[in-house]
Design a protein around this motif. Structure first.
Motif, PDB file in Angstrom:
ATOM      1  N   TYR A 170       0.906  -1.262   0.035  1.00 16.23           N
ATOM      2  CA  TYR A 170       0.303  -0.079   0.019  1.00 16.23           C
ATOM      3  C   TYR A 170       0.952   0.981   0.060  1.00 16.23           C
ATOM      4  O   TYR A 170       0.365   2.457  -0.586  1.00 16.23           O
ATOM      5  CB  TYR A 170      -1.044   0.087   1.269  1.00 16.23           C
ATOM      6  CG  TYR A 170      -2.144  -0.581   0.988  1.00 16.23           C
ATOM      7  CD1 TYR A 170      -3.250  -0.038   0.370  1.00 16.23           C
ATOM      8  CD2 TYR A 170      -2.357  -2.129   1.110  1.00 16.23           C
ATOM      9  CE1 TYR A 170      -4.485  -0.721   0.005  1.00 16.23           C
ATOM     10  CE2 TYR A 170      -3.406  -2.604   1.088  1.00 16.23           C
ATOM     11  CZ  TYR A 170      -4.715  -2.087   0.223  1.00 16.23           C
ATOM     12  OH  TYR A 170      -5.766  -2.740  -0.084  1.00 16.23           O
ATOM     13  N   HIS A 184      -5.656   0.757   3.131  1.00 16.09           N
ATOM     14  CA  HIS A 184      -6.232   2.313   3.284  1.00 16.09           C
ATOM     15  C   HIS A 184      -7.730   2.299   2.933  1.00 16.09           C
ATOM     16  O   HIS A 184      -8.255   1.558   2.210  1.00 16.09           O
ATOM     17  CB  HIS A 184      -5.662   3.172   2.089  1.00 16.09           C
ATOM     18  CG  HIS A 184      -4.112   3.468   2.355  1.00 16.09           C
ATOM     19  ND1 HIS A 184      -3.484   4.601   2.851  1.00 16.09           N
ATOM     20  CD2 HIS A 184      -3.064   2.712   2.919  1.00 16.09           C
ATOM     21  CE1 HIS A 184      -2.341   4.550   3.152  1.00 16.09           C
ATOM     22  NE2 HIS A 184      -1.723   3.367   3.208  1.00 16.09           N
ATOM     23  N   LEU A 227      -6.299   4.687   7.997  1.00 16.90           N
ATOM     24  CA  LEU A 227      -5.312   3.635   7.762  1.00 16.90           C
ATOM     25  C   LEU A 227      -5.849   2.555   8.632  1.00 16.90           C
ATOM     26  O   LEU A 227      -6.027   2.771  10.060  1.00 16.90           O
ATOM     27  CB  LEU A 227      -3.870   4.022   8.140  1.00 16.90           C
ATOM     28  CG  LEU A 227      -3.322   5.216   7.519  1.00 16.90           C
ATOM     29  CD1 LEU A 227      -1.905   5.568   8.032  1.00 16.90           C
ATOM     30  CD2 LEU A 227      -3.289   5.093   6.188  1.00 16.90           C
ATOM     31  N   THR A 237       0.073   3.714  -3.175  1.00 17.49           N
ATOM     32  CA  THR A 237      -0.487   5.075  -2.732  1.00 17.49           C
ATOM     33  C   THR A 237       0.184   6.238  -3.011  1.00 17.49           C
ATOM     34  O   THR A 237      -0.194   7.220  -3.499  1.00 17.49           O
ATOM     35  CB  THR A 237      -0.996   5.115  -1.240  1.00 17.49           C
ATOM     36  OG1 THR A 237       0.261   4.887  -0.446  1.00 17.49           O
ATOM     37  CG2 THR A 237      -2.128   4.155  -1.008  1.00 17.49           C
ATOM     38  N   ARG A 294      -3.932  11.583   4.318  1.00 20.78           N
ATOM     39  CA  ARG A 294      -3.788  10.297   4.694  1.00 20.78           C
ATOM     40  C   ARG A 294      -3.543  10.556   6.388  1.00 20.78           C
ATOM     41  O   ARG A 294      -2.892  11.394   6.713  1.00 20.78           O
ATOM     42  CB  ARG A 294      -2.432   9.578   4.470  1.00 20.78           C
ATOM     43  CG  ARG A 294      -2.502   9.180   3.027  1.00 20.78           C
ATOM     44  CD  ARG A 294      -3.412   8.012   2.920  1.00 20.78           C
ATOM     45  NE  ARG A 294      -4.732   8.753   2.441  1.00 20.78           N
ATOM     46  CZ  ARG A 294      -5.983   7.764   2.344  1.00 20.78           C
ATOM     47  NH1 ARG A 294      -5.829   6.629   2.656  1.00 20.78           N
ATOM     48  NH2 ARG A 294      -7.089   8.468   2.156  1.00 20.78           N
TER      49      ARG A 294
END
Length: 926
Positions: free
Chosen positions: A771, A798, A788, A775, A783
């Motif tokens: 991830y 995510h 998370l 991402t 974020r």
């Protein structure tokens, strides 16, 4: 500032109309002595009767040129006053009017003997000219009083001699230049009151009936006094002028015919014979402001303007340009010392960008001479040219070819047919406007080596519109299995926008589009493909936002109609169509329940009780499905009902619903359903994550990714698969800031390293690496520890992809999210698990870089999708993703680059501050 509204004249597709009202003025019959000298005057109608028959013509002018032919009033016999009360419509629309438009109105009298300015038996009684747009560029509306100039036809010249509102001079300026009409203080006051009356009539001044009647009477009385005074003063001036004439010499008293006519007009005015024509323009709810048609900017040269390189480079000074004597090259104006000089205007030649360079076109025709077509079959490149071709073949899908590269590819096209990478470069090199060249290219396509899927997707993009090329790409997709095709289905539906499909055609199944025909055929033969094709099309048909044009909605509706028609022809098709209709009914009921709960003014516990009541209500038919219904989110799962008692309402501004469905094998399948949010962006991200997971697995790299399912059911509603998990914020709070303690509590193993079961730790480390890389490539932003998530079995993932492609609401956000809590879960930055994490990151990043063309082509098909972060800069969508692949780097340089990202993300302090502030705000909301 108060709000105001107005309309643009360019948008007003309404013909110009004017209402001819009445003629007001004082009638003075000519003296008997004048009739003896001019016997022709006794035959003019207006000299015989104060209410003689007159007619009016109106004509539009602009820039001293007529725009229309004159429009005339109908015949009308007057009884007491000259009132027409007739609307005239001119044959021109308001949207096409220039700013300088004038309406020239002439009142015509009848005379059998003719006279000055006569047209047949009609002579001008008087004329007036009024501008359609006032000094503020606002369209005239409502009642207008226009001064009539006796014995003159209205002229529409730019400097008209018959202005409806003549320039006025106050009595205080009477000693100045004799331009305009001198008015007294009483006339000034009447003029001011006239403007107020007009505002009152238009509703701009509030009406007070009892006060208005008093004011009207007082003003009318004052008007009569002013007119009587003006008439008396004109008689005094006339007597004084007559006395002056008698004292003049006899020769100087004579005048020409034109002067006599002017004197006649002046004497009429001196006698107080002033006429006013009352007209009306249409009234609109808002002011109509003049706006001209906006033309497209002139095309600029297609040659790229290369910016000068930065750094310490020894460059030659720019050449000195001499613009000529007296011309300032800086663009400030003509003349170096004159600050008020006009600016130097640079004009672009439109032919530079619109037409080919004749020399280059001639060169291309010579290089690609069709007489050498036979010889080209046997051409083989030498070592130098082979290296140049290999360089061209390595170009990514976003890189354009220059003229020399295109000529080189065309020259060795037969040799390149054995290279599958060369087809897209060859298609870009063809001059498709040349019919002979296009025919040769189409004949060469079947001889090419089979291309990869990523190149086929590139040929379906917006830059390739040749039907034969798109059909060739579709033929390559036919060899993909249904599982692989499902990964690209979202983009293929968007690629329908680039197809030549007629939404209005009623015969056949989109026969003019090979892509639509292919998708319909495959969807009718596979339930999974048919399910998602149906919902992807329905979402686009439902999107009525301004960014989704009407033609695209019709296009998707046509494909959906053809899909349903084709479905009815295959065995089992009618049952599948009933299934899709049943899914639509389920989504409709859930959407209705979600909206009612979302907008109900109750606290969350009562909303939850209401939800359970709705789910259990037999009217909604949600407790039992007979026969079992494939879940729209995952058609491989058949549901037979739901569990109303397990339903929940999440604490969020949109109040999403958690509904547990009962599957046919007795298990629970929880989903989150919410309205008020467009899930198409999240759906795209999850689809790309699933694709990247498949690419990594092909390279024997399983990073334990868990892309949960998302399905947008409309432009503002959708369903999300619920995965039991806990956010890092909640896990840290529960286990005193330790993610490792969370993993140890759910997967204890005293004999293993760190007290966590090895399989769980391996899953956690791999999923973190996967991830982090994905991402970063997608530029996922916003974020924080609440989006998370961590499952009990160690799967990290995510959620909430509201910001992608580098957008982030938080300042100074790192390019990749790797917080200290994640590292602490691996045992610290000195742990061997952390070293494994970095190794997985490097391997995943280099692996995905090899498939960059496929990912970039998928995003190029989404440029016209109505997705928020794509709409921001659609022309730079592919470039934003390409920048993060860093294809200009070698594999070793790319690994060092990603290692630097890891170091920056772990050592960054600002994200920690942002997370702390975010947690504080969440606490205040709770």
């Amino acid at each position: 500032m108060e709000e105001y509204s107005f309309a643009n004249s360019s948008a007003l597709d309404f013909p110009v109309n004017v209402r001819i009202g009445s003629l007001e003025g004082q009638y003075n019959p000519p003296p008997f002595s004048t009739l003896l000298q001019r016997p022709d005057l006794r035959h003019i109608g207006s000299n015989n009767s104060p209410i003689s028959d007159l007619y009016v013509t109106a004509q539009l002018w602009a820039d001293s040129k007529p725009l229309t032919v004159p429009v005339q009033t109908a015949y009308k016999h007057f009884k007491k006053t000259r009132e027409w009360n007739e609307w005239l419509e001119l044959p021109v629309s308001i949207s096409t009017l220039p700013q300088s438009s004038q309406l020239a109105i002439t009142v015509w009298d009848l005379s059998p003997t003719g006279g000055p300015g006569a047209t047949g038996h009609a002579i001008p009684f008087g004329g007036t000219t009024i501008f359609l747009f006032d000094k503020d560029n606002t369209l005239q509306k409502g009642k207008q009083k226009c001064r009539l100039y006796r014995h003159k036809a209205a002229d529409g010249f730019s400097s008209t001699t018959t202005p409806a509102v003549p320039p006025l001079r106050s009595h205080r300026d009477a000693n100045g230049p004799s331009n305009g009409h001198i008015i007294s203080p009483e006339e000034e006051e009447l003029d001011r009151l006239e403007k107020l009356f007009k505002k009152h009539e238009m509703g701009e001044i509030p009406r007070v009936d009892w006060l208005d009647s008093l004011v009207f009477k007082a003003v009318e009385k004052k008007r009569q006094q002013v007119e009587a005074s003006a008439k008396l003063s004109s008689r005094v001036r006339r007597k004084m002028s007559n006395s002056k004439r008698k004292a003049e010499d006899a020769d100087g008293a004579q005048s020409t015919k034109s002067e006599a006519e002017d004197g006649e007009v002046e004497s009429d005015e001196e006698e107080g014979e002033r006429y006013t024509l009352l007209i009306d323009f249409p009234k609109f709810d808002f002011p109509v402001v003049f706006t001209d048609h906006e033309y497209a900017p002139p095309p600029i040269s297609s040659q790229a303007h290369h910016a000068p390189p930065t750094g310490n480079v020894n460059l030659k000074p720019p050449p000195e340009v001499q613009l000529g004597p007296g011309i300032n090259g800086t663009g400030n104006g003509i003349g170096d010392d004159d600050e008020n000089a006009p600016p130097l205007i640079r004009i672009y030649d439109p032919e530079v960008g619109a037409k080919d360079n004749p020399a280059e076109s001639k060169h291309r025709r010579l290089v690609r001479s069709h007489r050498t077509g036979v010889l080209d079959r046997d051409l083989k490149p030498n070592a130098k040219i082979r290296d140049e071709l290999n360089t061209i073949m390595s170009y990514g899908p976003t890189q354009e070819l220059n003229a020399e590269e295109k000529d080189l590819v065309w020259k060795f096209r037969h040799h390149l047919t054995r290279d599958k990478r060369a087809l897209t470069k060859f298609v870009k090199s063809v001059a498709w406007h040349d019919q002979s060249e296009a025919r040769q290219a189409v004949q060469l396509l079947p001889k090419w080596t089979e291309i990869d899927v990523d190149d086929a997707l590139e040929l379906l993009g917006p830059t390739f519109d040749n039907p034969a090329v798109r059909a060739y790409a579709v033929d390559r997709l036919r060899e993909s299995d249904d599982d692989e095709l499902l990964l690209y289905l979202l983009q293929l539906v968007q690629a329908l926008k680039f197809e030549k499909i007629s939404p209005e055609s009623q015969d056949g199944n989109s026969q003019d589009s090979s892509l639509a025909r292919f998708l319909i055929t495959r969807a009718t033969n596979n339930m999974m493909l048919g399910n998602f094709l149906h919902w992807y099309l329905m979402v686009e048909c439902d999107d009525r936002s301004p960014d989704q044009i009407k033609e695209h909605r019709k296009l998707f509706a046509k494909v959906e109609y053809d899909f349903m028609a084709e479905l009815m022809k295959v065995p089992g098709g009618p049952e599948r169509r009933k299934t899709l209709l049943g899914q639509g009914e389920l989504i409709t009921v859930l959407s209705k329940i979600s909206k009612e709960i979302r907008f109900s003014r109750e606290d969350r516990p009562r909303k939850q009780q209401r939800l359970k009541k709705y789910l259990a209500d037999p009217k909604n038919e949600l407790t039992t499905f007979d026969p079992p219904l494939p879940l729209p989110l995952d058609p491989s799962v058949s549901i037979v009902g739901c569990y109303p008692e397990d339903a929940l309402v999440f604490k969020s501004s949109l109040y999403p619903l958690l509904v547990h469905f009962k599957t046919s094998d007795g298990k629970k399948y929880p989903i989150i359903f919410k309205t008020g949010d467009d899930l198409r962006q999240d759906q795209l991200v999850i689809q790309v994550i699933a694709l990247m997971d498949r690419l990594l697995r092909k390279e024997n790299l399983d990073l334990k990714l868990s892309p949960y399912r998302i399905l947008a059911t409309s432009s503002n509603a959708g369903a999300v698969q619920f995965v039991p998990s806990m956010s890092l914020a909640a896990a840290s709070a529960k286990y005193k800031g330790s993610i490792l303690a969370y993993l140890r509590a759910n997967n204890p193993d005293t004999s293993a390293d760190l007290g966590v079961r090895p399989a769980t730790m391996d899953t956690y480390v791999k999923s973190c690496a996967g991830y982090c890389v994905i991402t970063y490539l997608l530029g996922v932003g916003d974020r924080h520890l609440d989006n998370l998530l961590l499952a009990p079995d160690g799967h990290f993932f995510h959620a909430d992809f509201g910001y992608i492609l580098g957008r982030d609401p938080k300042p100074f956000a790192p390019q990749m999210k790797l917080c200290k809590e994640m590292v602490e879960g691996m045992g610290s930055s000195t742990s061997p698990h952390y070293a494994d994490f970095k190794s997985y990151c490097f391997t995943a990043y280099t692996t995905l870089r090899k498939s960059s063309n496929l990912i970039l082509n998928l995003f190029s098909l989404m440029v016209d999708a109505n997705i928020p972060d794509i709409k921001v800069e659609p022309q730079r969508v592919v470039e934003k993703v390409r920048e993060r692949f860093h294809l200009e780097m070698t594999e070793e340089e790319a690994m060092r680059h990603f290692e630097g990202l890891i170091v920056d993300s772990v050592g960054s302090i600002f994200p920690v501050v942002i997370d702390t502030i975010h947690n504080m705000m969440q606490g205040l909301r709770a």
